[in-house]
Scaffold this motif. Structure first.
Motif, short mmCIF file in Angstrom:
data_model
loop_
_atom_site.label_atom_id
_atom_site.label_comp_id
_atom_site.label_asym_id
_atom_site.label_seq_id
_atom_site.Cartn_x
_atom_site.Cartn_y
_atom_site.Cartn_z
N GLU A 275 0.86 -1.15 -0.03
CA GLU A 275 0.05 -0.08 -0.09
C GLU A 275 1.00 1.21 -0.08
OE1 GLU A 275 -3.52 0.03 0.47
OE2 GLU A 275 -3.88 -1.96 0.56
N ILE A 276 0.28 2.34 -0.76
CA ILE A 276 1.12 3.73 -0.67
C ILE A 276 0.72 4.36 0.39
CG2 ILE A 276 1.59 5.73 -1.98
CD1 ILE A 276 1.30 4.15 -4.47
N ALA A 277 1.48 4.67 1.46
CA ALA A 277 1.15 5.23 2.65
C ALA A 277 1.12 6.73 2.64
CB ALA A 277 1.56 4.70 3.97
N GLY A 278 2.18 6.97 1.93
CA GLY A 278 2.72 8.68 1.91
C GLY A 278 3.33 9.09 0.62
N TYR A 279 3.38 10.20 0.43
CA TYR A 279 4.12 10.88 -0.71
C TYR A 279 4.86 12.23 -0.30
CZ TYR A 279 4.73 13.35 -5.21
OH TYR A 279 5.42 13.87 -6.18
N THR A 280 5.99 12.25 -1.10
CA THR A 280 6.74 13.65 -1.03
C THR A 280 7.50 13.77 -2.21
OG1 THR A 280 7.82 14.92 0.44
CG2 THR A 280 8.56 12.76 0.33
N ALA A 281 7.71 15.20 -2.51
CA ALA A 281 8.59 15.43 -3.44
C ALA A 281 9.90 16.06 -2.94
CB ALA A 281 8.05 16.59 -4.33
N ILE A 282 11.17 15.32 -3.21
CA ILE A 282 12.41 15.76 -2.91
C ILE A 282 13.44 16.33 -3.84
CG2 ILE A 282 14.53 14.87 -1.62
CD1 ILE A 282 12.92 12.39 -0.99
N LEU A 283 13.98 17.58 -3.64
CA LEU A 283 14.78 18.07 -4.68
C LEU A 283 16.18 18.45 -3.75
CD1 LEU A 283 11.72 19.55 -4.96
CD2 LEU A 283 12.78 19.82 -7.07
N ILE A 284 17.15 18.89 -4.64
CA ILE A 284 18.42 19.15 -4.11
C ILE A 284 18.70 20.56 -4.45
CG2 ILE A 284 20.94 18.70 -4.16
CD1 ILE A 284 20.17 15.80 -4.31
N ASN A 285 18.92 21.49 -3.49
CA ASN A 285 19.25 22.88 -3.92
C ASN A 285 18.25 23.62 -4.84
OD1 ASN A 285 21.71 22.57 -2.20
ND2 ASN A 285 22.58 21.86 -4.10
#
Length: 171
Positions: A62-72
């Protein structure tokens, strides 16, 4: 149950969008102004996934959570009203959302722990993020996870509370 933190795929978009819609509705029900202006939306989500910055936390299948991650990559952070703790490379994360059926299970904290591991894997010690002044759940999560309030940043004409966490020396 095993948890996995992996890059999201185009096939995950419908489920992630459902999670984001639930989070948008919860922000509204909580009386928050955050995410009540048409953001995030399916186009933002598609751009995250196509750019390779969208990540999901899976508990079992199951997909429990989401986020977007970027560098600088957060231009608004250059104009902070206050001061960041560091001026080195940083990981920034946006659009943290937890699926309704996983609320109250520490999923946001688990997401942030995985983001810390991601930063360490890239040799980066600084994590930066922001949230609305009235997002009590995220403000509490930042406090529990050791983030320090650094000042205000502005998005789409609105002030946001900006936080940073500096990780211990990377091995």
């Amino acid at each position: 149950m095993n948890s996995y933190f992996v890059q999201a795929t185009v096939a995950d978009i419908p489920h992630i969008w459902s999670i984001l819609q639930g989070a948008i509705a919860r922000r509204k029900a909580d009386g928050s102004q955050q995410w009540q202006d048409g953001y995030p939306n399916p186009e933002v989500l598609q751009r995250d996934i196509k750019s390779g910055v969208g990540y999901i936390l899976k508990i079992g299948d199951e997909i429990a959570g989401y986020t977007a991650i970027l560098i600088n990559d957060e231009p608004a952070y250059a104009g902070i009203e206050g001061a960041w703790l560091t001026n080195d490379d940083f990981v920034v994360f946006h659009r943290v959302a937890v699926a309704q059926e996983f609320l109250g299970q520490g999923i946001a904290k688990k997401l942030l722990t995985y983001i810390e591991a991601y930063a360490r894997s890239k040799g980066i010690r600084s994590l930066k993020a922001d949230t609305n002044f009235d997002n009590a759940a995220m403000l509490a999560t930042f406090e529990k996870m050791g983030y320090q309030y650094c000042g205000e940043v502005w998005f789409r004409g609105n002030p946001r509370r900006a936080y940073e966490k500096v990780l211990a020396t990377i091995p």
